[in-house]
Design a protein around this motif. Structure first.
Motif, PDB file in Angstrom:
ATOM      1  N   UNK A 178     -20.288   8.851  10.424  1.00 20.87           N
ATOM      2  CA  UNK A 178     -19.490   7.764  10.973  1.00 20.87           C
ATOM      3  C   UNK A 178     -19.409   7.871  12.485  1.00 20.87           C
ATOM      4  N   UNK A 179     -19.525   6.728  13.166  1.00 20.38           N
ATOM      5  CA  UNK A 179     -19.473   6.676  14.624  1.00 20.38           C
ATOM      6  C   UNK A 179     -18.488   5.595  15.039  1.00 20.38           C
ATOM      7  N   UNK A 180     -17.584   5.951  15.947  1.00 20.51           N
ATOM      8  CA  UNK A 180     -16.559   5.007  16.361  1.00 20.51           C
ATOM      9  C   UNK A 180     -17.107   3.999  17.363  1.00 20.51           C
ATOM     10  N   UNK A 181     -18.201   4.334  18.021  1.00 25.67           N
ATOM     11  CA  UNK A 181     -18.825   3.379  18.951  1.00 25.67           C
ATOM     12  C   UNK A 181     -19.800   2.462  18.196  1.00 25.67           C
ATOM     13  N   UNK A 182     -20.513   1.605  18.947  1.00 28.09           N
ATOM     14  CA  UNK A 182     -21.373   0.584  18.340  1.00 28.09           C
ATOM     15  C   UNK A 182     -22.839   0.803  18.730  1.00 28.09           C
ATOM     16  N   UNK A 183     -23.565   1.659  18.032  1.00 29.10           N
ATOM     17  CA  UNK A 183     -24.970   1.912  18.384  1.00 29.10           C
ATOM     18  C   UNK A 183     -25.865   0.692  18.194  1.00 29.10           C
ATOM     19  N   UNK A 184     -25.450  -0.266  17.379  1.00 31.04           N
ATOM     20  CA  UNK A 184     -26.283  -1.457  17.169  1.00 31.04           C
ATOM     21  C   UNK A 184     -26.363  -2.334  18.415  1.00 31.04           C
ATOM     22  N   UNK A 185     -25.475  -2.093  19.387  1.00 31.72           N
ATOM     23  CA  UNK A 185     -25.558  -2.831  20.645  1.00 31.72           C
ATOM     24  C   UNK A 185     -25.594  -1.893  21.860  1.00 31.72           C
ATOM     25  N   UNK A 186     -26.145  -0.692  21.647  1.00 27.91           N
ATOM     26  CA  UNK A 186     -26.359   0.259  22.746  1.00 27.91           C
ATOM     27  C   UNK A 186     -27.809   0.195  23.212  1.00 27.91           C
ATOM     28  N   UNK A 187     -28.002   0.146  24.520  1.00 27.55           N
ATOM     29  CA  UNK A 187     -29.359   0.116  25.084  1.00 27.55           C
ATOM     30  C   UNK A 187     -29.296   0.546  26.541  1.00 27.55           C
ATOM     31  N   UNK A 188     -30.375   1.139  27.056  1.00 27.63           N
ATOM     32  CA  UNK A 188     -30.443   1.475  28.481  1.00 27.63           C
ATOM     33  C   UNK A 188     -30.376   0.195  29.320  1.00 27.63           C
ATOM     34  N   UNK A 189     -29.983   0.290  30.600  1.00 24.32           N
ATOM     35  CA  UNK A 189     -29.814   1.533  31.365  1.00 24.32           C
ATOM     36  C   UNK A 189     -28.407   2.120  31.341  1.00 24.32           C
ATOM     37  N   UNK A 190     -27.392   1.342  30.926  1.00 15.99           N
ATOM     38  CA  UNK A 190     -26.024   1.858  30.994  1.00 15.99           C
ATOM     39  C   UNK A 190     -25.717   2.843  29.873  1.00 15.99           C
ATOM     40  N   UNK A 191     -26.387   2.688  28.738  1.00 17.48           N
ATOM     41  CA  UNK A 191     -26.099   3.484  27.550  1.00 17.48           C
ATOM     42  C   UNK A 191     -27.397   4.007  26.952  1.00 17.48           C
ATOM     43  N   UNK A 192     -27.336   5.091  26.196  1.00 27.05           N
ATOM     44  CA  UNK A 192     -28.545   5.526  25.485  1.00 27.05           C
ATOM     45  C   UNK A 192     -28.921   4.526  24.401  1.00 27.05           C
ATOM     46  N   UNK A 193     -30.143   4.590  23.961  1.00 26.85           N
ATOM     47  CA  UNK A 193     -30.651   3.694  22.926  1.00 26.85           C
ATOM     48  C   UNK A 193     -30.026   4.060  21.580  1.00 26.85           C
ATOM     49  N   UNK A 194     -29.421   3.076  20.912  1.00 33.30           N
ATOM     50  CA  UNK A 194     -28.845   3.333  19.598  1.00 33.30           C
ATOM     51  C   UNK A 194     -29.863   3.362  18.482  1.00 33.30           C
ATOM     52  N   UNK A 195     -31.092   2.936  18.743  1.00 32.41           N
ATOM     53  CA  UNK A 195     -32.108   2.829  17.702  1.00 32.41           C
ATOM     54  C   UNK A 195     -32.393   4.109  16.948  1.00 32.41           C
TER      55      UNK A 195
END
Length: 213
Positions: A178-195
Protein backbone atom coordinates in the motif's frame (compact mmCIF):
# COMPACT_ATOMS: atom_id res chain seq x y z
CA UNK A 1 -0.16 -14.30 -21.24
CA UNK A 2 -2.12 -11.14 -20.45
CA UNK A 3 -2.77 -10.62 -16.75
CA UNK A 4 -6.18 -9.26 -15.70
CA UNK A 5 -6.31 -6.87 -12.75
CA UNK A 6 -9.54 -6.00 -10.97
CA UNK A 7 -10.04 -2.31 -10.21
CA UNK A 8 -13.29 -1.81 -8.27
CA UNK A 9 -15.34 0.98 -9.77
CA UNK A 10 -16.07 2.51 -13.16
CA UNK A 11 -13.44 2.89 -15.87
CA UNK A 12 -14.56 6.39 -16.83
CA UNK A 13 -13.82 7.56 -13.28
CA UNK A 14 -10.44 5.82 -12.97
CA UNK A 15 -8.64 6.35 -16.29
CA UNK A 16 -5.16 6.89 -14.83
CA UNK A 17 -5.21 3.52 -13.10
CA UNK A 18 -6.35 1.81 -16.28
CA UNK A 19 -3.58 3.54 -18.25
CA UNK A 20 -0.95 2.52 -15.67
CA UNK A 21 -1.93 -1.15 -16.01
CA UNK A 22 -2.20 -0.97 -19.83
CA UNK A 23 1.28 0.56 -20.10
CA UNK A 24 2.78 -2.47 -18.39
CA UNK A 25 0.94 -4.95 -20.62
CA UNK A 26 -1.87 -5.84 -18.22
CA UNK A 27 -5.62 -5.86 -18.72
CA UNK A 28 -7.58 -3.70 -16.25
CA UNK A 29 -11.05 -5.03 -15.44
CA UNK A 30 -13.61 -2.86 -13.74
CA UNK A 31 -16.55 -3.91 -11.60
CA UNK A 32 -17.30 -5.74 -8.38
CA UNK A 33 -16.18 -9.32 -8.96
CA UNK A 34 -12.71 -10.75 -8.99
CA UNK A 35 -13.47 -13.86 -11.05
CA UNK A 36 -10.67 -14.46 -13.53
CA UNK A 37 -8.44 -11.70 -12.13
CA UNK A 38 -4.92 -12.40 -10.92
CA UNK A 39 -4.62 -9.29 -8.75
CA UNK A 40 -6.56 -6.47 -7.12
CA UNK A 41 -5.77 -2.75 -7.40
CA UNK A 42 -7.60 -0.66 -4.81
CA UNK A 43 -7.71 2.97 -6.02
CA UNK A 44 -7.89 6.32 -4.28
CA UNK A 45 -11.12 7.95 -3.18
CA UNK A 46 -13.07 9.16 -0.17
CA UNK A 47 -12.91 8.27 3.50
CA UNK A 48 -13.85 4.96 5.03
CA UNK A 49 -16.53 4.98 7.71
CA UNK A 50 -14.57 5.07 11.01
CA UNK A 51 -17.07 2.65 12.54
CA UNK A 52 -15.44 -0.02 10.34
CA UNK A 53 -12.29 0.23 12.46
CA UNK A 54 -14.02 0.82 15.78
CA UNK A 55 -13.64 4.58 16.15
CA UNK A 56 -16.03 7.53 16.43
CA UNK A 57 -15.95 10.17 13.72
CA UNK A 58 -12.97 12.41 14.50
CA UNK A 59 -12.83 14.38 11.27
CA UNK A 60 -13.66 11.78 8.63
CA UNK A 61 -15.84 12.51 5.64
CA UNK A 62 -17.42 9.10 4.90
CA UNK A 63 -19.82 8.99 2.01
CA UNK A 64 -20.07 5.60 0.30
CA UNK A 65 -20.80 2.71 2.62
CA UNK A 66 -21.50 0.36 -0.28
CA UNK A 67 -18.04 1.00 -1.71
CA UNK A 68 -16.48 0.52 1.73
CA UNK A 69 -18.10 -2.88 2.17
CA UNK A 70 -17.28 -4.02 -1.37
CA UNK A 71 -13.59 -3.06 -1.26
CA UNK A 72 -13.04 -4.52 2.21
CA UNK A 73 -14.65 -7.79 1.08
CA UNK A 74 -12.55 -7.90 -2.09
CA UNK A 75 -9.34 -7.19 -0.15
CA UNK A 76 -10.11 -10.03 2.23
CA UNK A 77 -11.05 -12.36 -0.65
CA UNK A 78 -7.85 -11.74 -2.62
CA UNK A 79 -5.63 -11.88 0.46
CA UNK A 80 -7.20 -15.15 1.57
CA UNK A 81 -6.47 -16.57 -1.89
CA UNK A 82 -2.86 -15.34 -1.76
CA UNK A 83 -3.41 -13.11 -4.79
CA UNK A 84 -1.43 -9.85 -4.99
CA UNK A 85 -3.16 -6.68 -3.77
CA UNK A 86 -1.97 -3.12 -4.43
CA UNK A 87 -3.55 -0.20 -2.61
CA UNK A 88 -3.13 3.45 -3.56
CA UNK A 89 -4.10 6.29 -1.17
CA UNK A 90 -7.56 5.18 0.05
CA UNK A 91 -6.55 1.70 -1.15
CA UNK A 92 -3.76 1.57 1.45
CA UNK A 93 -6.32 2.50 4.08
CA UNK A 94 -8.72 -0.23 2.90
CA UNK A 95 -5.94 -2.82 3.15
CA UNK A 96 -5.03 -1.66 6.64
CA UNK A 97 -8.62 -1.76 7.91
CA UNK A 98 -9.26 -5.12 6.21
CA UNK A 99 -6.38 -6.54 8.29
CA UNK A 100 -7.56 -4.98 11.55
CA UNK A 101 -5.61 -1.72 11.51
CA UNK A 102 -6.80 1.81 12.26
CA UNK A 103 -6.57 5.21 10.57
CA UNK A 104 -5.52 8.71 11.50
CA UNK A 105 -8.68 10.55 10.53
CA UNK A 106 -7.70 14.16 9.83
CA UNK A 107 -4.08 15.05 9.10
CA UNK A 108 -2.94 18.63 8.43
CA UNK A 109 -0.58 19.43 5.59
CA UNK A 110 -1.13 16.43 3.30
CA UNK A 111 -4.21 17.34 1.24
CA UNK A 112 -4.19 19.13 -2.10
CA UNK A 113 -3.68 22.87 -2.32
CA UNK A 114 -5.75 24.83 -4.83
CA UNK A 115 -6.63 21.57 -6.58
CA UNK A 116 -3.00 20.48 -6.98
CA UNK A 117 -1.06 17.73 -5.22
CA UNK A 118 1.45 18.73 -2.58
CA UNK A 119 4.96 17.37 -2.97
CA UNK A 120 7.01 16.23 0.00
CA UNK A 121 9.84 13.75 0.66
CA UNK A 122 9.48 10.30 2.18
CA UNK A 123 12.02 7.98 3.74
CA UNK A 124 11.71 4.32 2.81
CA UNK A 125 12.82 1.45 5.01
CA UNK A 126 15.89 -0.49 3.96
CA UNK A 127 14.86 -3.63 2.08
CA UNK A 128 11.38 -2.31 1.28
CA UNK A 129 9.75 -2.31 -2.14
CA UNK A 130 9.70 1.49 -2.16
CA UNK A 131 13.44 1.62 -1.53
CA UNK A 132 14.10 -0.95 -4.26
CA UNK A 133 12.08 1.05 -6.78
CA UNK A 134 12.99 4.63 -5.90
CA UNK A 135 15.76 4.68 -3.28
CA UNK A 136 15.76 5.41 0.44
CA UNK A 137 14.62 9.05 0.05
CA UNK A 138 12.56 10.56 -2.74
CA UNK A 139 9.69 13.04 -3.31
CA UNK A 140 6.06 11.97 -3.67
CA UNK A 141 2.75 13.61 -4.47
CA UNK A 142 0.29 14.05 -1.61
CA UNK A 143 -3.50 14.40 -1.86
CA UNK A 144 -4.98 12.92 1.32
CA UNK A 145 -6.08 13.91 4.80
CA UNK A 146 -6.08 10.40 6.31
CA UNK A 147 -3.44 7.70 6.66
CA UNK A 148 -2.75 4.45 8.47
CA UNK A 149 -2.31 4.66 12.23
CA UNK A 150 -1.89 1.24 13.88
CA UNK A 151 -0.88 -1.22 11.13
CA UNK A 152 -3.06 -4.27 10.54
CA UNK A 153 -2.02 -7.83 11.25
CA UNK A 154 0.90 -8.95 9.11
CA UNK A 155 1.68 -5.45 7.81
CA UNK A 156 4.83 -3.43 8.38
CA UNK A 157 5.39 0.27 7.88
CA UNK A 158 7.90 0.81 5.07
CA UNK A 159 7.90 4.56 4.42
CA UNK A 160 7.31 7.70 6.48
CA UNK A 161 6.80 11.39 5.75
CA UNK A 162 8.95 13.91 7.67
CA UNK A 163 6.12 14.43 10.18
CA UNK A 164 5.88 10.68 10.87
CA UNK A 165 2.81 10.02 8.72
CA UNK A 166 2.70 6.45 7.43
CA UNK A 167 3.29 6.56 3.67
CA UNK A 168 3.69 2.87 2.77
CA UNK A 169 2.81 -0.58 4.12
CA UNK A 170 3.89 -4.05 3.00
CA UNK A 171 2.77 -7.52 3.92
CA UNK A 172 5.30 -9.48 5.95
CA UNK A 173 4.25 -12.73 4.26
CA UNK A 174 1.25 -11.85 2.09
CA UNK A 175 1.71 -10.25 -1.38
CA UNK A 176 0.19 -6.91 -0.42
CA UNK A 177 1.54 -3.37 -0.80
CA UNK A 178 0.00 0.00 0.00
CA UNK A 179 1.20 3.50 -0.90
CA UNK A 180 -0.32 6.71 0.41
CA UNK A 181 0.90 8.71 -2.59
CA UNK A 182 -0.32 8.41 -6.20
CA UNK A 183 2.22 6.59 -8.42
CA UNK A 184 -0.28 6.48 -11.29
CA UNK A 185 0.30 10.21 -11.76
CA UNK A 186 4.01 10.40 -10.85
CA UNK A 187 6.49 11.32 -13.60
CA UNK A 188 9.78 13.20 -14.01
CA UNK A 189 11.12 15.81 -13.70
CA UNK A 190 9.50 16.76 -10.37
CA UNK A 191 8.82 13.18 -9.22
CA UNK A 192 10.23 9.73 -9.92
CA UNK A 193 8.44 7.57 -12.47
CA UNK A 194 5.59 5.60 -10.91
CA UNK A 195 5.62 3.03 -13.72
CA UNK A 196 8.07 0.59 -12.10
CA UNK A 197 5.57 -0.08 -9.31
CA UNK A 198 2.92 -1.23 -11.76
CA UNK A 199 5.49 -3.31 -13.66
CA UNK A 200 6.44 -5.01 -10.37
CA UNK A 201 2.79 -5.62 -9.51
CA UNK A 202 2.04 -7.15 -12.91
CA UNK A 203 5.05 -9.47 -12.58
CA UNK A 204 3.84 -10.66 -9.18
CA UNK A 205 0.32 -11.22 -10.52
CA UNK A 206 1.65 -13.10 -13.55
CA UNK A 207 3.75 -15.34 -11.34
CA UNK A 208 0.75 -16.14 -9.15
CA UNK A 209 -1.32 -16.90 -12.23
CA UNK A 210 1.33 -19.31 -13.49
CA UNK A 211 1.41 -21.07 -10.12
CA UNK A 212 -2.34 -21.65 -10.11
CA UNK A 213 -2.93 -22.47 -13.77
Amino acid sequence: MTVSILIPGREDRLPRYAAAIHRQGGRPRFGATGAGCAGLLLPGGGDLDPALYGQPDLGSRPGDGERDRLELALAQEFLAAGKPVLGICRGLQVINVALGGTLAQDLPGHSQQAGADRIHPVTAAEGSLAAALWGRQFPVNSAHHQAAAAPGAGLRITALAPDGTVEALEGETLPVWGFQWHPERMAPPLLPDGGPLFAFFLRKCGKKLEETS
